[in-house]
Design a protein around this motif. Sequence first.
Motif, mmCIF file in Angstrom:
data_model
loop_
_atom_site.group_PDB
_atom_site.id
_atom_site.type_symbol
_atom_site.label_atom_id
_atom_site.label_comp_id
_atom_site.label_asym_id
_atom_site.label_seq_id
_atom_site.Cartn_x
_atom_site.Cartn_y
_atom_site.Cartn_z
ATOM 1 N N ASP A 277 0.854 -1.200 0.000
ATOM 2 C CA ASP A 277 0.000 0.000 0.000
ATOM 3 C C ASP A 277 0.877 1.233 0.000
ATOM 4 O O ASP A 277 1.770 1.359 0.845
ATOM 5 C CB ASP A 277 -0.868 0.040 1.271
ATOM 6 N N GLN A 282 3.305 9.158 -1.332
ATOM 7 C CA GLN A 282 3.756 8.392 -2.497
ATOM 8 C C GLN A 282 2.646 8.344 -3.545
ATOM 9 O O GLN A 282 2.896 8.474 -4.750
ATOM 10 C CB GLN A 282 4.118 6.959 -2.090
ATOM 11 N N GLY A 302 15.576 6.669 1.580
ATOM 12 C CA GLY A 302 14.703 5.861 2.419
ATOM 13 C C GLY A 302 13.259 6.339 2.436
ATOM 14 O O GLY A 302 12.426 5.778 3.128
ATOM 15 N N GLY A 304 11.113 6.097 0.162
ATOM 16 C CA GLY A 304 10.188 5.262 -0.604
ATOM 17 C C GLY A 304 10.065 5.649 -2.064
ATOM 18 O O GLY A 304 9.032 5.420 -2.686
ATOM 19 N N LYS A 305 11.144 6.207 -2.626
ATOM 20 C CA LYS A 305 11.098 6.578 -4.040
ATOM 21 C C LYS A 305 11.048 5.333 -4.919
ATOM 22 O O LYS A 305 10.337 5.294 -5.913
ATOM 23 C CB LYS A 305 12.328 7.422 -4.407
ATOM 24 N N THR A 306 11.835 4.307 -4.525
ATOM 25 C CA THR A 306 11.866 3.097 -5.343
ATOM 26 C C THR A 306 10.482 2.450 -5.364
ATOM 27 O O THR A 306 9.991 2.042 -6.427
ATOM 28 C CB THR A 306 12.910 2.104 -4.790
HETATM 29 N N1 ATP Z 1 4.476 2.354 1.123
HETATM 30 C C1 ATP Z 1 5.353 1.665 1.830
HETATM 31 N N2 ATP Z 1 4.949 0.784 2.764
HETATM 32 C C2 ATP Z 1 5.849 0.081 3.485
HETATM 33 N N3 ATP Z 1 7.179 0.170 3.344
HETATM 34 C C3 ATP Z 1 7.648 1.020 2.427
HETATM 35 C C4 ATP Z 1 6.766 1.812 1.627
HETATM 36 N N4 ATP Z 1 7.523 2.571 0.824
HETATM 37 C C5 ATP Z 1 8.818 2.275 1.094
HETATM 38 N N5 ATP Z 1 8.892 1.350 2.065
HETATM 39 C C6 ATP Z 1 10.112 0.762 2.657
HETATM 40 O O1 ATP Z 1 10.984 1.815 3.059
HETATM 41 C C7 ATP Z 1 12.337 1.517 2.711
HETATM 42 C C8 ATP Z 1 12.887 2.567 1.799
HETATM 43 O O2 ATP Z 1 12.122 2.572 0.604
HETATM 44 P P1 ATP Z 1 12.797 2.821 -0.822
HETATM 45 O O3 ATP Z 1 13.929 1.895 -1.051
HETATM 46 O O4 ATP Z 1 11.693 2.833 -1.821
HETATM 47 O O5 ATP Z 1 13.349 4.283 -0.573
HETATM 48 P P2 ATP Z 1 14.229 5.197 -1.539
HETATM 49 O O6 ATP Z 1 13.708 6.564 -1.346
HETATM 50 O O7 ATP Z 1 14.213 4.631 -2.906
HETATM 51 O O8 ATP Z 1 15.652 5.063 -0.885
HETATM 52 P P3 ATP Z 1 17.094 5.396 -1.556
HETATM 53 O O9 ATP Z 1 17.151 6.855 -1.826
HETATM 54 O O10 ATP Z 1 18.045 4.993 -0.484
HETATM 55 O O11 ATP Z 1 17.180 4.557 -2.780
HETATM 56 C C9 ATP Z 1 12.332 0.142 2.077
HETATM 57 O O12 ATP Z 1 12.682 -0.812 3.054
HETATM 58 C C10 ATP Z 1 10.899 -0.036 1.614
HETATM 59 O O13 ATP Z 1 10.523 -1.381 1.595
#
Ligand code: ATP
Length: 641
Positions: A277, A282, A302, A304-306
């Motif tokens: 979710d 996001q 961290g 949650g961009k990915t």
């Molecule tokens: N909607 C969500 N619900 C639960 N967990 C989430 C959600 N979005 C992200 N996460 C968790 O938070 C953590 C960081 O997410 P993500 O890797 O997407 O961040 P990021 O912004 O891409 O980080 P980076 O800049 O380090 O690449 C991961 O462990 C991911 O599983």
Amino acid sequence: MTDDTGDDAGDDSGGDAPDDDATPDPDSSDDDLSLDRFHEALEAEERPVATASEVARRLGTTQAAARDALAALVDRGDVDRLDVEADPVVFYPRDWGALASRERVVAFPKRREIVVDRPTQYTRARLSQFAQLVDTTGTEPGTRGYLYRIRQEDVWAAPFDDAGALVDALRSVLPRRFEHLEEWVRDQWRRAHRFRLYTHADGYVVLEAASENLMGNVADQHLDDDHLRAPISDTEAWVNEDAVAAVKRALYDAGYPVEDDRDLETGDPVEIDLTTDLREYQATWVETFLDRKSGVYVGPPGSGKTVAAIATIAGVGGETLILVPSRELADQWREELLDHSTIDPADVGLYHGGTKDVRPVTIATYQIAGMDRHRSLFDSREWGLICFDEVHHVTAPVYSRTAEFQSRHRLGLSATPVSETGSEEDVYTLIGQPIGADWDSLFEAGFVQEPEVEIRYVPWRDETARNEYAAADGRERRRLAAENPAKVEEIRYLLAAHREKKALVFVEYLDHGDAIADALEAPFISGETPHHERAELFRRFRAEDSSTDGTDGDGLDVLVVSRVGDEGIDLPNAELAVVASGLGGSRRQGSQRAGRTMRPTGSALVYVLATRGSSEEEFAQRQMRHLGRKGVRVRETNVAE
Ligand SMILES: Nc1ncnc2c1ncn2[C@@H]1O[C@H](COP(=O)(O)OP(=O)(O)OP(=O)(O)O)[C@@H](O)[C@H]1O
């Protein structure tokens, strides 16, 4: 110049303590404490937080009674508590909005700057829509000052339907109206809505200008002959398909960013649904992207961009090419795709130095994607979406290819505000406009752990080391300060003080890494470490340690890393980072290192070691000021000789 400063937004109500709604409730016990009375105690203390004994003193009750009453407020969800190691527990109202009367907004319209003391969430969220946070001051929660600046790019990218709505937002946060500033904002807004690209019913791309004059003067002056094929009317022209990127760039440079309303290809369909979710912010990012068809998600590491990008892949629904800076990130992306979506593993391919596998969703490195002999990667499938992870790593050859791929959806991801990527115009015109959230609000909402950053000034170990530094020059000097042997002791001390935390130690020089790794009996990962070994060490670092979970694991608690650890590698349990050297690096490096510990759980501590009496002091301060601008608090400590 005298600044046209505004009045204080609301301090006049500062002494206006909320009414005590206190007709005593016959059923309530003596330790009942209303939220209003707690506010009163805070007002009296002139601090946004208070300990139980301060509340007791202000309300004239015993400490035990105050503690019980506060616990009841915490249970009701009105108040939060913060347990500060070695300090008494402090309490503060959950709803900071109740202290909004303390907010103070001052505008400097000529500089287009806005300073806000103790801004509310509302004000910050509003400001982040059309201004950039450039600095924060102060360290106490709730008393910090924020400096915002409104740049033309911020107005161009502001998420409003019309200039009126944008000006309304501006007025809603400023203490009064500033005609010139509003006029400038309207003018910038107008500029960003004068040219538009759209797809003609017959399939070709049309550039439309808001007036004949703009087409005749601005476009004619700034575009090359081969950009446009033929005029269609006084305000419209048929655009050469290959020149879409060039047209956008030329008009952007002329101060007229182009609205891009073309129909983009979505690619051959791919079976993928999100299984996680999305958080509200996001979901907003993804909606905005799908509406604009291009953009860059900008959020702290961290945040949650990915995961939002995976949702975007599902939203576009077509074959996707993902470009990343390193092989490790490619592997990590694959895992995240499988973790957060229904995609069939057979549909995910990796394309880098180790393996070349093109599938409906393919993850490739920038390095390979930029090579001429791998050009076919871009043409091998009908990519509907190209995703650029860590956009500041996009290389010139990849940009030039991206220019050819303007007919696809383009998504960038960045933890660095686009204005600091060093290629702002390329990002803006070739990939898309920034889409992001206010960092502070993410810290505050608890989605991302705000790191605690401390610069520790370490003395020289002895006179000899100090003299050697004084006698050296240039690079040698920098190296001596970086490798100050007293840092090893300091690292040992910090690791011992946080024995329960997984720690990353960052170093600049290979020799320094080897020396620290030897002293700590920990592995050292550098650019020279083969990929499979790096992956194995990162895996062990992520694993639970045998000593803490009682199993026979092979977990690692400490890793020494060189620049290879700087970004993107997801080490979710890194709760402590020690930057042992690397203080000549870029501002971005500083925040990326701190970012390695910004994770949704656990505490996040960053220690930056700088040799006292060397140029490292200034470097550390400069790097950390950069973090300060993002709203992160930085402390400084002198280590005793
Ligand atoms: N909607 C969500 N619900 C639960 N967990 C989430 C959600 N979005 C992200 N996460 C968790 O938070 C953590 C960081 O997410 P993500 O890797 O997407 O961040 P990021 O912004 O891409 O980080 P980076 O800049 O380090 O690449 C991961 O462990 C991911 O599983």
